[in-house]
Design an enzyme around this catalytic site. Structure first.
Site, PDB file in Angstrom:
ATOM      1  CG  ASP A   7      -1.870   1.179   1.109  1.00  0.00           C
ATOM      2  OD1 ASP A   7      -2.847   1.270   0.211  1.00  0.00           O
ATOM      3  OD2 ASP A   7      -1.799   1.921   2.232  1.00  0.00           O
ATOM      4  CD  GLU A   9      -2.063   6.070   2.908  1.00  0.00           C
ATOM      5  OE1 GLU A   9      -2.604   7.017   2.400  1.00  0.00           O
ATOM      6  OE2 GLU A   9      -2.537   5.039   3.226  1.00  0.00           O
ATOM      7  CD  GLU A  52      -7.720  19.350  -0.376  1.00  0.00           C
ATOM      8  OE1 GLU A  52      -6.391  19.569  -0.399  1.00  0.00           O
ATOM      9  OE2 GLU A  52      -8.294  20.583  -0.738  1.00  0.00           O
ATOM     10  CG  HIS A  57      -1.585  10.522   4.397  1.00  0.00           C
ATOM     11  ND1 HIS A  57      -1.131  11.699   4.965  1.00  0.00           N
ATOM     12  CD2 HIS A  57      -1.797  10.683   3.187  1.00  0.00           C
ATOM     13  CE1 HIS A  57      -0.686  12.434   3.770  1.00  0.00           C
ATOM     14  NE2 HIS A  57      -0.962  11.887   2.622  1.00  0.00           N
ATOM     15  CG  HIS A 150      -6.480   5.963   4.488  1.00  0.00           C
ATOM     16  ND1 HIS A 150      -6.668   4.778   3.557  1.00  0.00           N
ATOM     17  CD2 HIS A 150      -7.527   6.405   5.005  1.00  0.00           C
ATOM     18  CE1 HIS A 150      -7.940   4.989   3.369  1.00  0.00           C
ATOM     19  NE2 HIS A 150      -8.434   5.867   4.177  1.00  0.00           N
ATOM     20  CG  ASP A 155      -4.574   1.161   5.378  1.00  0.00           C
ATOM     21  OD1 ASP A 155      -4.765   1.128   6.429  1.00  0.00           O
ATOM     22  OD2 ASP A 155      -4.651   2.189   4.640  1.00  0.00           O
TER      23      ASP A 155
END
Length: 229
Positions: A7, A9, A52, A57, A150, A155
């Site tokens: 995963d 970010e 945003e 995260h 997140h 994750d």
């Protein structure tokens, strides 16, 4: 079979518009079982973090400022994933970012078929149902209570559990046929048989326990099973 559940970010949605990866998390599976080996790295995106993305995260400019840039960690990252198949939720998004970063670092790109997309698997298995990671955790009873924001490694660990459920449980390849291996003396496992101990183990019963058992058997009468052995 080695697989890497992965995963990322990022600062946004489009690397071609200046967005960058800020975190990578990965979990190693071998024959569909976690090995305990992981990869985790925060990355300085060399740009400001949009509000945003920060809300998703929680990785801000101050935290990321002293982290290495992607070009400094790219070889370590590639060494960890090797040629293994990647397991990613919404793979097109992460692969798009990874290939952009690899291209900027002048490294070979990931192949088009490098990833298994768990989002695609979930949509095919449960058409019309929510297929987010949180929704799949609820479906399979996987605890994701620590996922308040997140995070790439967390994750990945959660996705590894989801992936194993999506493909049929934690041991989808379990078969009852024994694997033939050779011992040091050249015998296969199927040739092995337990052998009697050269010296029997001493009894662990005390004399008091033996006497109590004999008295109990005597009370059962001459038809007791113990008297027929």
């Amino acid at each position: 079979m080695r697989e890497i559940v992965l995963d990322t970010e990022t600062t946004g949605f489009e690397p071609e518009q200046g967005d960058r990866i800020v975190e990578i998390g990965a979990v190693e599976l071998y024959n569909h079982m976690p090995t305990g080996k992981t990869y985790h790295q925060y990355i300085n995106p060399e740009r400001a973090m949009p509000a945003e993305a920060f809300a998703v995260h929680g990785l801000g400019d101050d935290f990321l400022r002293d982290k290495p840039v992607f070009a400094k960690i790219v070889d370590e990252f590639r060494a960890f994933i090797g040629d293994s198949k990647l397991v990613i939720h919404n793979a097109a998004f992460d692969v798009k970012f990874l290939n952009a970063e690899l291209r900027w670092a002048k490294r070979p790109l990931l192949a088009a078929d490098c990833a298994i997309d768990t989002l695609d698997i979930a949509r095919r298995r449960f058409p019309g149902s929510p297929a987010s990671l949180d929704a799949l955790c609820r479906r399979f009873g996987i605890d994701n209570s620590s996922r308040t924001l997140h995070g790439a490694l967390l994750d990945s660990e959660i996705l590894a559990e989801v992936y194993l459920e999506l493909i049929g449980g934690k041991q989808p390849d379990l078969v009852l046929t024994p694997v033939q291996t050779k011992s040091a003396n050249g015998e296969s496992d199927s040739d092995w048989r337990p052998k009697p101990r050269p010296t029997p183990l001493p009894s662990r019963l005390s004399e008091t326990e033996k006497a109590a058992h004999a008295a109990f058997v005597a009370k059962l009468g001459p038809e007791a099973l113990w008297t027929k052995t």
